[in-house]
Structures are given as structure tokens and as C-alpha cells.
Design a protein around this motif. Structure first.
Motif, mmCIF file in Angstrom:
data_model
loop_
_atom_site.group_PDB
_atom_site.id
_atom_site.type_symbol
_atom_site.label_atom_id
_atom_site.label_comp_id
_atom_site.label_asym_id
_atom_site.label_seq_id
_atom_site.Cartn_x
_atom_site.Cartn_y
_atom_site.Cartn_z
ATOM 1 N N UNK A 133 0.842 -1.240 -0.083
ATOM 2 C CA UNK A 133 -0.023 -0.068 -0.007
ATOM 3 C C UNK A 133 0.781 1.167 -0.165
ATOM 4 N N UNK A 134 2.155 1.002 0.729
ATOM 5 C CA UNK A 134 2.825 2.307 0.822
ATOM 6 C C UNK A 134 3.257 2.754 -0.700
ATOM 7 N N UNK A 135 3.420 1.984 -1.734
ATOM 8 C CA UNK A 135 3.638 2.415 -2.944
ATOM 9 C C UNK A 135 2.783 2.295 -3.933
ATOM 10 N N UNK A 136 1.585 2.044 -3.556
ATOM 11 C CA UNK A 136 0.541 2.103 -4.587
ATOM 12 C C UNK A 136 -0.009 3.355 -4.791
ATOM 13 N N UNK A 137 -0.903 3.793 -5.923
ATOM 14 C CA UNK A 137 -1.683 5.057 -6.037
ATOM 15 C C UNK A 137 -3.081 4.753 -5.908
ATOM 16 N N UNK A 138 -3.968 5.363 -5.262
ATOM 17 C CA UNK A 138 -5.210 5.052 -4.987
ATOM 18 C C UNK A 138 -6.273 6.032 -5.898
ATOM 19 N N UNK A 139 -7.319 5.598 -5.932
ATOM 20 C CA UNK A 139 -8.185 6.415 -7.157
ATOM 21 C C UNK A 139 -9.583 5.912 -6.393
ATOM 22 N N UNK A 140 -10.369 7.223 -6.366
ATOM 23 C CA UNK A 140 -11.722 6.924 -6.203
ATOM 24 C C UNK A 140 -12.376 7.298 -7.433
ATOM 25 N N UNK A 141 -13.280 6.249 -7.634
ATOM 26 C CA UNK A 141 -13.808 6.097 -9.171
ATOM 27 C C UNK A 141 -15.126 5.901 -9.156
#
Length: 184
Positions: A133-141
Motif C-alpha cells: 500500500x505504501x507504493x500504490x496509487x489510490x483512486x476514487x472512481x
């Protein structure tokens, strides 16, 4: 033990004199094992034992999830969709499974940061593949049918998810925690 075979041994005022190796019977393992009792061998054996124990307790990668059988540790729903989900490893080495990113974030907020060893989320581009999770990008879609309905998805490459309309992003894991904390 038997008295030492030296002449006059055993007839002294202080009693019989015993040789250190006299306790071993011929052919026994005792003389060979006595070397293990020396301090440097004992330290080496303890270090090896400690390393084996620590490596058994420290899992550094997520585990397989039994989809359709396991339940989310936060909301207790059955985990069914390999396109979504997350895992949290506690400081004690236990790896817990979650059906959605926001469930893992909600759980993580209930623990002190020192009690969390690692967090992994499913990469939206590859179902069932967990990334830190520390290296992921998160998106609200919008249009993403996530288990809890928030539309939160993660990507490993920092690129927006394909085939989905992005409303907010990219976000970091810390942003997701804050979003869940305020009820978003």
C-alpha cells in the motif's frame, strides 16, 4: 565417575581426584557433545535458533486468500472478488484479509502504527495481485463496483485505472486513511 588412573590419585586427604573426561563411557556421545557446551558453540547455536525463529515469524509478503470462504476481518462479509481487497500484517506476524481497501484502512486506524508491520492492496490492473500500500496509487472512481461501494481502487504503476472514470486521485495510503477517518 571413576577415579583418575594416576598413581596415588584417590588416596589424598581431600578424597579421590576425578578426571573431567572420566564421566564418559567409551564409545558414548558425551565427549563429542561436551564441545557443544563450550560458550562459543552455545552462542552460535542460540544465534541460529533465534534466526530460524525470527524468519518463521516474519512473513514479508501477503498470503493467498481463499475467495468465497474467508470473511473480511473488518466488516465480516465473505471475500469473493479477487479484483478488490487488502491484507494487513500485525506486529505479531498475523496476516488478516479484507474485502475492500476501506475495510483495511478502517482496521488500520484501530491499531497504533507500531502494531502494523505491512499493508497490501490488490492492483486493479491485475486481479489477485497484491502490492504494498505504501507504493500504490489510490483512486476514487465511479463505475467501479467495489464491495463496500466506495469506488476506491489501487494501481501499482501510478497510472489511473483503465475503463473507470476517476473522480479523485491519485491518493497515497495516508490520504486513504484520512479519507476513511472522516467517513469519506
Amino acid at each position: 565417575m571413576r577415579p583418575c588412573g594416576r598413581p596415588g590419585a584417590g588416596s589424598g586427604a581431600s578424597g579421590p581426584v576425578y578426571h573431567p573426561s572420566a564421566w564418559a563411557r567409551p564409545g558414548s556421545l558425551a565427549p563429542r557433545l561436551s564441545g557443544l557446551l563450550r560458550p562459543r558453540f552455545r552462542r552460535l547455536a542460540l544465534m541460529v535458533l533465534a534466526l530460524v525463529t525470527l524468519s518463521a515469524c516474519s512473513q514479508s509478503a501477503p498470503r493467498e486468500i481463499a475467495y468465497g470462504e474467508e470473511t473480511c476481518e473488518f466488516c465480516r462479509m465473505t471475500i469473493t472478488d479477487p479484483r478488490h481487497g487488502a491484507q494487513v500484517q500485525t506486529a505479531h506476524g498475523r496476516v488478516l484479509a479484507f474485502d475492500a481497501i476501506e475495510c483495511a484502512a478502517g482496521f488500520a486506524l484501530t491499531l497504533p502504527e507500531s502494531e502494523i508491520r505491512g499493508v497490501w492492496v490488490v492492483d486493479n490492473g491485475e486481479a489477485g495481485r497484491f502490492v504494498p500500500a505504501s507504493g500504490a496509487s489510490f483512486w476514487r472512481t465511479s463505475g467501479a463496483s467495489t464491495p463496500m461501494g466506495s469506488g476506491l481502487v489501487a494501481t501499482a504503476d501510478g497510472q489511473p485505472p483503465t475503463g473507470l472514470t476517476v473522480e479523485v486521485g491519485p491518493l497515497r495510503w495516508e490520504d486513504v486513511l484520512e479519507l476513511v477517518k472522516v467517513g469519506g
